[in-house]
Design a protein around this motif. Structure first.
Motif, PDB file in Angstrom:
ATOM      1  N   ALA A   2       1.016  -1.324  -0.118  1.00 14.93           N
ATOM      2  CA  ALA A   2       0.001  -0.049  -0.012  1.00 14.93           C
ATOM      3  C   ALA A   2       0.848   1.090  -0.099  1.00 14.93           C
ATOM      4  O   ALA A   2       1.969   1.145   0.402  1.00 14.93           O
ATOM      5  CB  ALA A   2      -0.899   0.079   1.189  1.00 14.93           C
ATOM      6  N   TYR A   3       0.139   2.353  -0.385  1.00 10.32           N
ATOM      7  CA  TYR A   3       0.875   3.551  -0.187  1.00 10.32           C
ATOM      8  C   TYR A   3      -0.128   4.496   0.695  1.00 10.32           C
ATOM      9  O   TYR A   3      -1.194   4.683   0.644  1.00 10.32           O
ATOM     10  CB  TYR A   3       0.878   4.385  -1.686  1.00 10.32           C
ATOM     11  N   ILE A   4       0.855   4.756   1.659  1.00  8.81           N
ATOM     12  CA  ILE A   4      -0.078   5.583   2.894  1.00  8.81           C
ATOM     13  C   ILE A   4       0.815   7.078   2.988  1.00  8.81           C
ATOM     14  O   ILE A   4       1.950   7.198   3.063  1.00  8.81           O
ATOM     15  CB  ILE A   4       0.376   4.842   4.297  1.00  8.81           C
ATOM     16  N   HIS A  33       5.795  -1.038   2.765  1.00 10.45           N
ATOM     17  CA  HIS A  33       4.749  -0.065   2.416  1.00 10.45           C
ATOM     18  C   HIS A  33       5.455   1.333   1.840  1.00 10.45           C
ATOM     19  O   HIS A  33       6.370   1.713   2.597  1.00 10.45           O
ATOM     20  CB  HIS A  33       3.521   0.356   3.275  1.00 10.45           C
ATOM     21  N   GLU A  34       4.651   1.791   0.981  1.00 10.26           N
ATOM     22  CA  GLU A  34       5.399   3.242   0.426  1.00 10.26           C
ATOM     23  C   GLU A  34       4.634   4.394   1.514  1.00 10.26           C
ATOM     24  O   GLU A  34       3.560   4.231   1.761  1.00 10.26           O
ATOM     25  CB  GLU A  34       4.874   3.733  -1.012  1.00 10.26           C
ATOM     26  N   GLU A 116      -3.371   9.904  -4.633  1.00  7.36           N
ATOM     27  CA  GLU A 116      -2.777   8.493  -5.053  1.00  7.36           C
ATOM     28  C   GLU A 116      -2.521   7.493  -3.897  1.00  7.36           C
ATOM     29  O   GLU A 116      -2.320   6.455  -3.998  1.00  7.36           O
ATOM     30  CB  GLU A 116      -1.106   9.102  -5.417  1.00  7.36           C
ATOM     31  N   ALA A 117      -2.510   7.953  -2.636  1.00  6.58           N
ATOM     32  CA  ALA A 117      -2.512   6.984  -1.623  1.00  6.58           C
ATOM     33  C   ALA A 117      -3.712   6.155  -1.381  1.00  6.58           C
ATOM     34  O   ALA A 117      -4.653   6.636  -1.828  1.00  6.58           O
ATOM     35  CB  ALA A 117      -2.486   8.066  -0.215  1.00  6.58           C
ATOM     36  N   ASP A 118      -3.290   4.807  -0.885  1.00  7.41           N
ATOM     37  CA  ASP A 118      -4.558   4.084  -0.728  1.00  7.41           C
ATOM     38  C   ASP A 118      -5.157   4.400   0.456  1.00  7.41           C
ATOM     39  O   ASP A 118      -6.365   4.255   0.716  1.00  7.41           O
ATOM     40  CB  ASP A 118      -3.812   2.660  -0.497  1.00  7.41           C
ATOM     41  N   ARG A 119      -4.412   5.116   1.686  1.00  5.89           N
ATOM     42  CA  ARG A 119      -4.862   5.521   2.847  1.00  5.89           C
ATOM     43  C   ARG A 119      -4.286   6.815   3.098  1.00  5.89           C
ATOM     44  O   ARG A 119      -3.049   6.862   3.002  1.00  5.89           O
ATOM     45  CB  ARG A 119      -4.848   4.753   4.060  1.00  5.89           C
TER      46      ARG A 119
END
Length: 123
Positions: A2-4, A33-34, A116-119
């Motif tokens: 994921a991207y946080i 994660h990113e 762009e972030a997932d969360r």
């Protein structure tokens, strides 16, 4: 993975929000994660180098200053961006006051993180 994204608005000595943001980001990086941070309002003060809190910096919450913790995150791949308007409003001299790896950006950078972030975590 994921991207946080993290939005950090609290200053380094007015709350423990910076420490929560650090710990969550540290855990995310450790899991592969990113991670990106956008420091906004007083959050722009968090990564300023050479800060001290006399009487409290040898133990507890401030055994390491916030900038040291965020330098660890940068070294491990996190992106750290500070709002340029917030930097200017607080009299921060970014080239002199921020360590290598801390970027200065604007709200479109925050918009990119949010888009762009997932969360996104706001502290």
């Amino acid at each position: 993975m994921a991207y946080i994204g993290f939005l950090l608005t609290g200053g380094p000595f007015d709350s423990e929000r910076w420490r929560t943001a650090y710990e969550l980001g540290r855990a995310a990086l450790d899991q592969g994660h990113e991670v990106s941070y956008f420091h906004y309002l007083d959050g722009a003060l968090v990564p300023v180098a050479d800060q001290t809190l006399p009487g409290c910096s040898d133990s507890g919450l401030y055994d390491e200053m916030p900038t040291e913790k965020f330098q660890e995150l940068i070294a491990d791949g996190a992106e750290v961006i500070c709002c340029g308007l917030c930097v200017d409003a607080r009299g921060i001299d970014a080239p002199a006051d921020y360590p290598d790896g801390v970027e200065v950006g604007l709200l479109p950078d925050l918009a990119d993180i949010i888009g762009e972030a997932d969360r996104v975590v706001s502290l």
